[in-house]
Design a protein around this motif. Structure first.
Motif, PDB file in Angstrom:
ATOM      1  N   PRO A 159      12.283   0.000  -5.004  1.00 17.09           N
ATOM      2  CA  PRO A 159      12.569   1.435  -5.041  1.00 17.09           C
ATOM      3  C   PRO A 159      11.811   2.182  -3.951  1.00 17.09           C
ATOM      4  N   PRO A 160      12.403   3.253  -3.446  1.00 17.07           N
ATOM      5  CA  PRO A 160      11.721   4.012  -2.382  1.00 17.07           C
ATOM      6  C   PRO A 160      10.330   4.494  -2.786  1.00 17.07           C
ATOM      7  N   ALA A 161      10.163   4.865  -4.039  1.00 15.11           N
ATOM      8  CA  ALA A 161       8.843   5.351  -4.463  1.00 15.11           C
ATOM      9  C   ALA A 161       7.790   4.242  -4.368  1.00 15.11           C
ATOM     10  N   GLU A 162       8.189   3.024  -4.771  1.00 12.62           N
ATOM     11  CA  GLU A 162       7.240   1.908  -4.694  1.00 12.62           C
ATOM     12  C   GLU A 162       6.940   1.536  -3.240  1.00 12.62           C
ATOM     13  N   VAL A 163       7.990   1.589  -2.368  1.00 13.80           N
ATOM     14  CA  VAL A 163       7.771   1.319  -0.952  1.00 13.80           C
ATOM     15  C   VAL A 163       6.846   2.366  -0.346  1.00 13.80           C
ATOM     16  N   ALA A 164       7.052   3.624  -0.711  1.00 11.88           N
ATOM     17  CA  ALA A 164       6.199   4.688  -0.184  1.00 11.88           C
ATOM     18  C   ALA A 164       4.757   4.513  -0.642  1.00 11.88           C
ATOM     19  N   ARG A 165       4.608   4.122  -1.941  1.00 12.75           N
ATOM     20  CA  ARG A 165       3.244   3.927  -2.446  1.00 12.75           C
ATOM     21  C   ARG A 165       2.562   2.778  -1.720  1.00 12.75           C
ATOM     22  N   ALA A 166       3.290   1.668  -1.496  1.00 18.36           N
ATOM     23  CA  ALA A 166       2.707   0.529  -0.777  1.00 18.36           C
ATOM     24  C   ALA A 166       2.387   0.910   0.672  1.00 18.36           C
ATOM     25  N   ALA A 167       3.279   1.663   1.286  1.00 19.38           N
ATOM     26  CA  ALA A 167       3.008   2.095   2.660  1.00 19.38           C
ATOM     27  C   ALA A 167       1.788   3.003   2.716  1.00 19.38           C
ATOM     28  N   GLY A 168       1.637   3.847   1.709  1.00 16.94           N
ATOM     29  CA  GLY A 168       0.455   4.706   1.679  1.00 16.94           C
ATOM     30  C   GLY A 168      -0.830   3.916   1.525  1.00 16.94           C
ATOM     31  N   VAL A 169      -0.775   2.885   0.664  1.00 18.24           N
ATOM     32  CA  VAL A 169      -1.957   2.040   0.498  1.00 18.24           C
ATOM     33  C   VAL A 169      -2.266   1.306   1.809  1.00 18.24           C
ATOM     34  N   ILE A 170      -1.210   0.812   2.484  1.00 21.78           N
ATOM     35  CA  ILE A 170      -1.422   0.146   3.768  1.00 21.78           C
ATOM     36  C   ILE A 170      -2.040   1.106   4.779  1.00 21.78           C
ATOM     37  N   ARG A 171      -1.514   2.319   4.811  1.00 19.41           N
ATOM     38  CA  ARG A 171      -2.058   3.293   5.753  1.00 19.41           C
ATOM     39  C   ARG A 171      -3.512   3.592   5.450  1.00 19.41           C
ATOM     40  N   ASP A 172      -3.831   3.825   4.161  1.00 25.99           N
ATOM     41  CA  ASP A 172      -5.220   4.134   3.801  1.00 25.99           C
ATOM     42  C   ASP A 172      -6.144   2.957   4.089  1.00 25.99           C
ATOM     43  N   SER A 173      -5.682   1.741   3.780  1.00 25.56           N
ATOM     44  CA  SER A 173      -6.529   0.570   4.048  1.00 25.56           C
ATOM     45  C   SER A 173      -6.743   0.385   5.553  1.00 25.56           C
TER      46      SER A 173
ATOM     47  N   LEU B  40      -8.455  -6.079   5.073  1.00 27.29           N
ATOM     48  CA  LEU B  40      -7.309  -6.798   5.625  1.00 27.29           C
ATOM     49  C   LEU B  40      -6.560  -7.593   4.566  1.00 27.29           C
ATOM     50  N   THR B  41      -7.246  -8.074   3.551  1.00 24.62           N
ATOM     51  CA  THR B  41      -6.528  -8.758   2.473  1.00 24.62           C
ATOM     52  C   THR B  41      -5.659  -7.780   1.694  1.00 24.62           C
ATOM     53  N   LEU B  42      -6.155  -6.547   1.539  1.00 18.43           N
ATOM     54  CA  LEU B  42      -5.308  -5.528   0.893  1.00 18.43           C
ATOM     55  C   LEU B  42      -4.056  -5.269   1.727  1.00 18.43           C
ATOM     56  N   LEU B  43      -4.245  -5.164   3.040  1.00 17.15           N
ATOM     57  CA  LEU B  43      -3.093  -4.981   3.914  1.00 17.15           C
ATOM     58  C   LEU B  43      -2.126  -6.154   3.793  1.00 17.15           C
ATOM     59  N   SER B  44      -2.668  -7.384   3.744  1.00 18.07           N
ATOM     60  CA  SER B  44      -1.827  -8.563   3.657  1.00 18.07           C
ATOM     61  C   SER B  44      -1.032  -8.590   2.360  1.00 18.07           C
ATOM     62  N   VAL B  45      -1.681  -8.223   1.251  1.00 19.14           N
ATOM     63  CA  VAL B  45      -0.991  -8.251  -0.050  1.00 19.14           C
ATOM     64  C   VAL B  45       0.150  -7.247  -0.076  1.00 19.14           C
ATOM     65  N   HIS B  46      -0.114  -6.012   0.366  1.00 18.73           N
ATOM     66  CA  HIS B  46       0.926  -4.978   0.322  1.00 18.73           C
ATOM     67  C   HIS B  46       2.028  -5.254   1.329  1.00 18.73           C
ATOM     68  N   ALA B  47       1.656  -5.756   2.521  1.00 18.62           N
ATOM     69  CA  ALA B  47       2.693  -6.097   3.490  1.00 18.62           C
ATOM     70  C   ALA B  47       3.551  -7.248   2.979  1.00 18.62           C
ATOM     71  N   GLY B  48       2.932  -8.210   2.308  1.00 22.47           N
ATOM     72  CA  GLY B  48       3.701  -9.303   1.727  1.00 22.47           C
ATOM     73  C   GLY B  48       4.640  -8.832   0.645  1.00 22.47           C
ATOM     74  N   ALA B  49       4.176  -7.855  -0.165  1.00 23.17           N
ATOM     75  CA  ALA B  49       5.051  -7.314  -1.204  1.00 23.17           C
ATOM     76  C   ALA B  49       6.269  -6.630  -0.593  1.00 23.17           C
ATOM     77  N   LEU B  50       6.075  -5.877   0.478  1.00 19.49           N
ATOM     78  CA  LEU B  50       7.215  -5.228   1.139  1.00 19.49           C
ATOM     79  C   LEU B  50       8.148  -6.253   1.771  1.00 19.49           C
TER      80      LEU B  50
END
Length: 405
Positions: free
Chosen positions: A235-249, A218-228
Protein backbone atom coordinates in the motif's frame (compact mmCIF):
# COMPACT_ATOMS: atom_id res chain seq x y z
CA UNK A 1 96.29 -13.80 22.18
CA UNK A 2 92.72 -13.46 20.89
CA UNK A 3 90.69 -10.46 19.86
CA UNK A 4 88.31 -10.91 22.78
CA UNK A 5 91.15 -10.95 25.32
CA UNK A 6 93.15 -7.90 24.21
CA UNK A 7 91.13 -5.97 21.61
CA UNK A 8 92.94 -2.71 22.46
CA UNK A 9 96.25 -4.09 21.15
CA UNK A 10 94.93 -4.67 17.61
CA UNK A 11 94.96 -1.99 14.92
CA UNK A 12 91.33 -2.65 14.01
CA UNK A 13 90.37 -1.77 17.58
CA UNK A 14 91.53 1.82 17.27
CA UNK A 15 87.97 3.00 17.70
CA UNK A 16 86.85 2.67 21.27
CA UNK A 17 83.77 0.40 21.35
CA UNK A 18 82.46 2.41 24.28
CA UNK A 19 82.56 5.63 22.22
CA UNK A 20 80.38 5.22 19.12
CA UNK A 21 81.80 8.44 17.70
CA UNK A 22 85.21 6.75 17.39
CA UNK A 23 83.94 3.99 15.12
CA UNK A 24 84.44 6.06 11.95
CA UNK A 25 87.52 7.97 13.17
CA UNK A 26 89.94 5.28 12.06
CA UNK A 27 88.71 5.47 8.47
CA UNK A 28 88.74 9.22 7.88
CA UNK A 29 90.00 12.45 9.44
CA UNK A 30 87.71 15.41 9.85
CA UNK A 31 88.84 19.02 9.84
CA UNK A 32 88.84 18.93 13.63
CA UNK A 33 91.05 15.81 13.57
CA UNK A 34 93.55 17.53 11.29
CA UNK A 35 93.66 20.59 13.57
CA UNK A 36 94.20 18.40 16.66
CA UNK A 37 96.87 16.27 14.97
CA UNK A 38 98.79 19.30 13.70
CA UNK A 39 98.58 20.97 17.13
CA UNK A 40 99.83 17.80 18.85
CA UNK A 41 102.69 17.51 16.33
CA UNK A 42 103.71 21.14 16.84
CA UNK A 43 103.61 20.81 20.65
CA UNK A 44 105.75 17.66 20.58
CA UNK A 45 108.13 19.26 18.07
CA UNK A 46 108.39 22.39 20.22
CA UNK A 47 109.29 20.39 23.32
CA UNK A 48 111.78 18.37 21.26
CA UNK A 49 113.46 21.51 19.86
CA UNK A 50 113.65 22.97 23.38
CA UNK A 51 115.34 19.77 24.55
CA UNK A 52 117.73 19.79 21.58
CA UNK A 53 118.71 23.40 22.31
CA UNK A 54 119.39 22.45 25.93
CA UNK A 55 121.54 19.50 24.83
CA UNK A 56 123.34 21.67 22.30
CA UNK A 57 124.10 24.25 25.00
CA UNK A 58 126.00 21.56 26.92
CA UNK A 59 129.55 21.82 25.56
CA UNK A 60 130.33 18.28 26.69
CA UNK A 61 127.98 16.88 24.01
CA UNK A 62 129.41 16.40 20.53
CA UNK A 63 127.63 17.47 17.33
CA UNK A 64 127.07 13.85 16.38
CA UNK A 65 125.00 13.25 19.53
CA UNK A 66 123.02 16.41 18.89
CA UNK A 67 122.33 15.34 15.28
CA UNK A 68 121.27 11.85 16.36
CA UNK A 69 119.04 13.29 19.11
CA UNK A 70 117.43 15.67 16.63
CA UNK A 71 116.88 12.87 14.11
CA UNK A 72 115.28 10.52 16.67
CA UNK A 73 113.17 13.36 18.11
CA UNK A 74 111.91 14.27 14.64
CA UNK A 75 111.09 10.61 13.95
CA UNK A 76 109.18 10.40 17.25
CA UNK A 77 107.18 13.51 16.37
CA UNK A 78 106.40 12.21 12.89
CA UNK A 79 105.27 8.91 14.41
CA UNK A 80 102.44 10.79 16.13
CA UNK A 81 100.56 10.77 12.80
CA UNK A 82 99.79 7.06 13.38
CA UNK A 83 98.63 7.55 16.97
CA UNK A 84 94.98 7.24 15.91
CA UNK A 85 95.62 3.77 14.47
CA UNK A 86 98.30 2.45 16.83
CA UNK A 87 97.94 4.43 20.09
CA UNK A 88 98.99 1.60 22.41
CA UNK A 89 101.91 0.40 20.27
CA UNK A 90 103.18 3.96 19.74
CA UNK A 91 102.99 4.73 23.46
CA UNK A 92 104.90 1.54 24.33
CA UNK A 93 107.66 2.27 21.78
CA UNK A 94 108.06 5.88 22.93
CA UNK A 95 108.09 4.76 26.56
CA UNK A 96 111.09 2.56 25.73
CA UNK A 97 112.82 5.23 23.62
CA UNK A 98 112.35 8.29 25.85
CA UNK A 99 114.69 7.16 28.69
CA UNK A 100 117.64 7.23 26.32
CA UNK A 101 116.37 10.02 24.07
CA UNK A 102 115.14 13.18 25.84
CA UNK A 103 113.97 14.74 22.54
CA UNK A 104 111.17 12.12 22.34
CA UNK A 105 109.66 13.17 25.69
CA UNK A 106 107.15 15.55 24.06
CA UNK A 107 105.98 12.87 21.65
CA UNK A 108 105.64 10.46 24.58
CA UNK A 109 103.34 12.85 26.45
CA UNK A 110 101.11 13.23 23.38
CA UNK A 111 101.01 9.43 22.91
CA UNK A 112 100.08 8.89 26.58
CA UNK A 113 97.31 11.46 26.24
CA UNK A 114 95.95 9.64 23.16
CA UNK A 115 95.94 6.31 24.98
CA UNK A 116 94.10 7.82 27.95
CA UNK A 117 91.46 9.33 25.64
CA UNK A 118 90.85 6.30 23.41
CA UNK A 119 91.42 3.30 25.65
CA UNK A 120 89.83 1.98 28.87
CA UNK A 121 91.50 2.17 32.25
CA UNK A 122 93.36 -1.16 32.16
CA UNK A 123 95.76 -0.46 29.24
CA UNK A 124 96.13 3.17 30.41
CA UNK A 125 97.17 1.99 33.87
CA UNK A 126 99.67 -0.53 32.47
CA UNK A 127 101.30 1.91 30.07
CA UNK A 128 101.21 4.71 32.65
CA UNK A 129 102.96 2.47 35.19
CA UNK A 130 105.65 1.69 32.63
CA UNK A 131 106.14 5.38 31.84
CA UNK A 132 106.40 6.24 35.54
CA UNK A 133 108.93 3.43 36.04
CA UNK A 134 111.00 4.84 33.17
CA UNK A 135 110.77 8.43 34.47
CA UNK A 136 113.92 8.25 36.67
CA UNK A 137 115.88 6.38 34.00
CA UNK A 138 116.25 9.31 31.64
CA UNK A 139 117.78 11.80 34.15
CA UNK A 140 120.07 8.99 35.27
CA UNK A 141 121.31 8.12 31.75
CA UNK A 142 121.12 11.63 30.25
CA UNK A 143 121.35 14.03 33.18
CA UNK A 144 120.72 17.76 32.76
CA UNK A 145 123.56 19.77 34.33
CA UNK A 146 121.16 22.54 35.34
CA UNK A 147 118.63 20.24 37.05
CA UNK A 148 119.09 17.77 39.87
CA UNK A 149 118.20 14.10 39.47
CA UNK A 150 115.36 14.30 42.03
CA UNK A 151 113.82 17.40 40.49
CA UNK A 152 113.98 15.96 36.96
CA UNK A 153 112.38 12.70 38.15
CA UNK A 154 109.55 14.50 39.99
CA UNK A 155 108.83 16.83 37.06
CA UNK A 156 108.79 13.91 34.61
CA UNK A 157 106.42 11.87 36.82
CA UNK A 158 104.11 14.86 37.35
CA UNK A 159 103.93 15.52 33.60
CA UNK A 160 103.04 11.88 32.95
CA UNK A 161 100.33 11.88 35.63
CA UNK A 162 99.01 15.21 34.33
CA UNK A 163 98.56 14.11 30.72
CA UNK A 164 97.06 10.76 31.79
CA UNK A 165 94.59 12.47 34.11
CA UNK A 166 93.70 15.02 31.46
CA UNK A 167 93.14 12.28 28.88
CA UNK A 168 90.88 10.28 31.22
CA UNK A 169 88.85 13.42 31.98
CA UNK A 170 88.39 14.00 28.25
CA UNK A 171 87.39 10.38 27.80
CA UNK A 172 84.86 10.60 30.65
CA UNK A 173 83.37 13.75 29.17
CA UNK A 174 83.03 12.09 25.76
CA UNK A 175 81.37 9.07 27.31
CA UNK A 176 78.98 11.38 29.15
CA UNK A 177 78.12 13.21 25.93
CA UNK A 178 77.59 9.92 24.10
CA UNK A 179 75.37 8.65 26.93
CA UNK A 180 73.30 11.84 26.96
CA UNK A 181 72.89 11.72 23.20
CA UNK A 182 71.83 8.09 23.37
CA UNK A 183 69.34 8.88 26.10
CA UNK A 184 67.97 11.81 24.11
CA UNK A 185 67.70 9.63 21.01
CA UNK A 186 66.00 6.89 23.01
CA UNK A 187 63.62 9.38 24.61
CA UNK A 188 62.78 10.82 21.20
CA UNK A 189 62.17 7.34 19.82
CA UNK A 190 59.98 6.41 22.79
CA UNK A 191 58.03 9.65 22.43
CA UNK A 192 57.46 8.85 18.76
CA UNK A 193 56.31 5.33 19.65
CA UNK A 194 53.94 6.69 22.29
CA UNK A 195 52.54 9.17 19.79
CA UNK A 196 52.06 6.40 17.22
CA UNK A 197 50.38 4.21 19.83
CA UNK A 198 48.08 7.07 20.84
CA UNK A 199 47.18 7.65 17.19
CA UNK A 200 46.56 3.96 16.68
CA UNK A 201 44.32 3.78 19.74
CA UNK A 202 42.45 6.87 18.56
CA UNK A 203 41.94 5.30 15.14
CA UNK A 204 40.69 2.10 16.76
CA UNK A 205 38.24 4.06 18.91
CA UNK A 206 36.97 5.97 15.89
CA UNK A 207 36.72 2.79 13.82
CA UNK A 208 34.84 1.07 16.66
CA UNK A 209 32.47 4.01 17.00
CA UNK A 210 31.94 4.12 13.23
CA UNK A 211 31.16 0.41 13.16
CA UNK A 212 28.75 0.60 16.08
CA UNK A 213 26.88 3.59 14.71
CA UNK A 214 26.90 3.13 10.96
CA UNK A 215 26.31 -0.62 11.02
CA UNK A 216 23.09 -0.03 12.97
CA UNK A 217 21.90 2.67 10.56
CA UNK A 218 22.83 0.76 7.42
CA UNK A 219 21.13 -2.44 8.53
CA UNK A 220 17.93 -0.45 9.03
CA UNK A 221 18.32 0.90 5.51
CA UNK A 222 18.93 -2.63 4.21
CA UNK A 223 15.84 -4.06 5.94
CA UNK A 224 13.48 -1.34 4.68
CA UNK A 225 14.96 -1.33 1.19
CA UNK A 226 14.58 -5.11 1.08
CA UNK A 227 10.95 -4.81 2.16
CA UNK A 228 10.26 -2.37 -0.69
CA UNK A 229 12.04 -4.65 -3.14
CA UNK A 230 10.12 -7.78 -2.22
CA UNK A 231 6.74 -6.00 -1.83
CA UNK A 232 6.37 -3.70 -4.82
CA UNK A 233 2.56 -3.93 -4.47
CA UNK A 234 2.55 -2.67 -0.89
CA UNK A 235 0.00 0.00 0.00
CA UNK A 236 1.15 3.56 -0.66
CA UNK A 237 0.97 4.41 3.03
CA UNK A 238 3.30 1.54 3.93
CA UNK A 239 5.69 2.48 1.10
CA UNK A 240 5.70 6.09 2.28
CA UNK A 241 6.36 5.01 5.86
CA UNK A 242 9.27 2.78 4.76
CA UNK A 243 10.66 5.55 2.59
CA UNK A 244 10.45 7.93 5.52
CA UNK A 245 12.32 5.51 7.74
CA UNK A 246 14.96 5.09 5.02
CA UNK A 247 15.29 8.84 4.70
CA UNK A 248 15.59 9.35 8.46
CA UNK A 249 18.11 6.52 8.82
CA UNK A 250 20.18 7.88 5.92
CA UNK A 251 20.07 11.35 7.48
CA UNK A 252 21.17 9.97 10.85
CA UNK A 253 23.96 7.95 9.21
CA UNK A 254 25.20 11.06 7.40
CA UNK A 255 25.12 13.02 10.64
CA UNK A 256 27.09 10.32 12.44
CA UNK A 257 29.59 10.09 9.59
CA UNK A 258 29.99 13.87 9.53
CA UNK A 259 30.56 13.86 13.26
CA UNK A 260 33.24 11.17 13.06
CA UNK A 261 35.01 12.93 10.18
CA UNK A 262 34.92 16.13 12.22
CA UNK A 263 36.70 14.35 15.04
CA UNK A 264 39.33 13.13 12.58
CA UNK A 265 39.89 16.62 11.24
CA UNK A 266 39.83 18.41 14.57
CA UNK A 267 43.09 18.56 16.59
CA UNK A 268 41.18 18.74 19.84
CA UNK A 269 39.61 15.88 21.74
CA UNK A 270 35.94 16.17 21.00
CA UNK A 271 33.00 13.84 21.08
CA UNK A 272 31.07 15.99 18.64
CA UNK A 273 28.40 18.59 19.16
CA UNK A 274 25.52 16.12 19.20
CA UNK A 275 24.53 14.61 22.56
CA UNK A 276 26.04 11.21 23.17
CA UNK A 277 23.80 8.20 23.84
CA UNK A 278 23.27 7.22 27.45
CA UNK A 279 21.19 4.74 29.39
CA UNK A 280 18.16 7.09 29.15
CA UNK A 281 18.21 6.89 25.32
CA UNK A 282 17.95 3.11 25.30
CA UNK A 283 14.15 3.33 24.81
CA UNK A 284 14.69 5.46 21.68
CA UNK A 285 17.04 2.80 20.29
CA UNK A 286 14.42 0.11 20.77
CA UNK A 287 11.70 2.30 19.25
CA UNK A 288 13.93 2.98 16.26
CA UNK A 289 14.37 -0.74 15.60
CA UNK A 290 10.69 -1.69 15.72
CA UNK A 291 9.59 0.12 12.52
CA UNK A 292 12.08 -2.06 10.66
CA UNK A 293 9.98 -5.11 11.49
CA UNK A 294 12.00 -6.24 14.49
CA UNK A 295 10.29 -7.69 17.54
CA UNK A 296 12.19 -6.20 20.45
CA UNK A 297 11.33 -6.50 24.14
CA UNK A 298 13.12 -4.22 26.59
CA UNK A 299 13.29 -5.29 30.22
CA UNK A 300 14.85 -2.41 32.15
CA UNK A 301 15.27 -2.94 35.91
CA UNK A 302 17.28 0.23 36.45
CA UNK A 303 15.29 2.41 38.81
CA UNK A 304 17.00 5.68 37.91
CA UNK A 305 18.71 5.50 34.50
CA UNK A 306 19.76 9.16 34.69
CA UNK A 307 21.92 8.43 37.74
CA UNK A 308 24.09 5.96 35.78
CA UNK A 309 27.56 7.24 34.81
CA UNK A 310 27.57 8.71 31.31
CA UNK A 311 30.44 6.52 30.09
CA UNK A 312 28.83 3.36 31.47
CA UNK A 313 25.46 4.27 30.00
CA UNK A 314 27.04 4.93 26.61
CA UNK A 315 28.75 1.53 26.71
CA UNK A 316 25.45 -0.19 27.58
CA UNK A 317 23.81 1.63 24.67
CA UNK A 318 26.53 0.51 22.22
CA UNK A 319 26.30 -3.10 23.41
CA UNK A 320 22.53 -3.14 22.94
CA UNK A 321 22.89 -1.42 19.56
CA UNK A 322 25.40 -3.97 18.32
CA UNK A 323 23.29 -6.84 19.63
CA UNK A 324 20.23 -5.56 17.75
CA UNK A 325 22.29 -5.05 14.60
CA UNK A 326 23.61 -8.63 14.73
CA UNK A 327 20.14 -10.03 15.38
CA UNK A 328 18.77 -8.04 12.45
CA UNK A 329 21.49 -9.42 10.16
CA UNK A 330 21.71 -13.04 11.35
CA UNK A 331 18.28 -13.80 12.86
CA UNK A 332 15.65 -11.67 11.10
CA UNK A 333 12.08 -12.16 12.17
CA UNK A 334 12.97 -13.42 15.67
CA UNK A 335 12.05 -11.68 18.89
CA UNK A 336 15.03 -10.03 20.57
CA UNK A 337 15.07 -9.47 24.30
CA UNK A 338 17.20 -6.73 25.83
CA UNK A 339 17.55 -6.97 29.60
CA UNK A 340 19.26 -4.33 31.73
CA UNK A 341 19.62 -4.66 35.50
CA UNK A 342 21.79 -3.54 38.38
CA UNK A 343 22.43 -0.41 40.37
CA UNK A 344 25.03 1.59 42.28
CA UNK A 345 27.61 -0.68 43.88
CA UNK A 346 26.33 -3.72 41.96
CA UNK A 347 27.24 -2.69 38.45
CA UNK A 348 25.09 -2.91 35.35
CA UNK A 349 24.32 -6.17 33.56
CA UNK A 350 23.05 -6.03 29.99
CA UNK A 351 21.92 -9.05 27.97
CA UNK A 352 20.77 -9.26 24.36
CA UNK A 353 19.19 -12.60 23.42
CA UNK A 354 17.55 -13.89 20.26
CA UNK A 355 16.35 -17.39 19.33
CA UNK A 356 17.42 -19.19 16.20
CA UNK A 357 15.63 -18.10 13.01
CA UNK A 358 12.89 -20.46 11.86
CA UNK A 359 12.54 -19.25 8.27
CA UNK A 360 15.20 -19.06 5.54
CA UNK A 361 16.64 -15.63 4.90
CA UNK A 362 19.33 -13.94 2.87
CA UNK A 363 22.41 -13.67 5.04
CA UNK A 364 24.10 -10.32 5.42
CA UNK A 365 27.90 -10.60 5.41
CA UNK A 366 29.70 -9.65 8.60
CA UNK A 367 33.33 -9.41 9.67
CA UNK A 368 32.88 -10.23 13.36
CA UNK A 369 34.75 -7.09 14.34
CA UNK A 370 31.73 -5.68 16.14
CA UNK A 371 31.82 -8.25 18.95
CA UNK A 372 35.59 -7.86 19.22
CA UNK A 373 35.14 -4.12 19.54
CA UNK A 374 32.43 -4.59 22.19
CA UNK A 375 34.73 -6.84 24.20
CA UNK A 376 37.49 -4.22 24.08
CA UNK A 377 35.03 -1.47 24.97
CA UNK A 378 33.74 -3.38 27.98
CA UNK A 379 37.28 -4.22 29.11
CA UNK A 380 38.36 -0.58 28.87
CA UNK A 381 35.33 0.37 30.96
CA UNK A 382 36.50 -2.05 33.68
CA UNK A 383 33.90 -4.73 32.93
CA UNK A 384 33.65 -7.93 30.93
CA UNK A 385 31.64 -9.27 28.00
CA UNK A 386 30.74 -12.78 26.88
CA UNK A 387 28.97 -13.86 23.71
CA UNK A 388 28.11 -17.11 22.02
CA UNK A 389 25.35 -19.46 20.91
CA UNK A 390 22.68 -20.60 23.35
CA UNK A 391 22.18 -24.30 24.21
CA UNK A 392 18.72 -24.37 22.62
CA UNK A 393 19.74 -22.34 19.59
CA UNK A 394 19.98 -18.65 19.17
CA UNK A 395 22.62 -16.22 20.32
CA UNK A 396 23.29 -14.16 23.43
CA UNK A 397 25.54 -11.26 24.37
CA UNK A 398 26.12 -10.66 28.09
CA UNK A 399 28.12 -7.86 29.64
CA UNK A 400 28.77 -6.52 33.12
CA UNK A 401 29.97 -2.98 33.72
CA UNK A 402 30.96 -1.36 37.01
CA UNK A 403 28.81 1.29 38.71
CA UNK A 404 30.39 2.71 41.83
CA UNK A 405 28.13 3.49 44.74
Amino acid sequence: MTRTEYPWLLPSAMADPELPGDQDARFRRTVRDWVVDITAFLCAAGLGMLTISTIDADHSTTDVYVFVDALIGAAACCALWVRRRWPVGLAVVLTLVSPVEPAAAGALLVALFSVAVHRPFRPVALIGAGALAAAPVQPYLRPDPSTSFLAATIVGALLILLVLSWGMVVRSRRQLVVTLRERARRAETEAGLRAEQAQRLAREDIAREMHDVLAHRLTLLSVHAGALEFRPDAPPAEVARAAGVIRDSAHEALQDLREIIGVLRSPRDSEGDRPQPTLTTLDALIAESRPAGMKVALVNHIADPEAAPAATGRTVYRIAQEGLTNARKHAPGTEVTVTVSGGPGQGITVEVRNPAPTEPFERVPGSGQGLIGLTERATLAGGRLDHGPEPGGGFAVRAWLPWSS
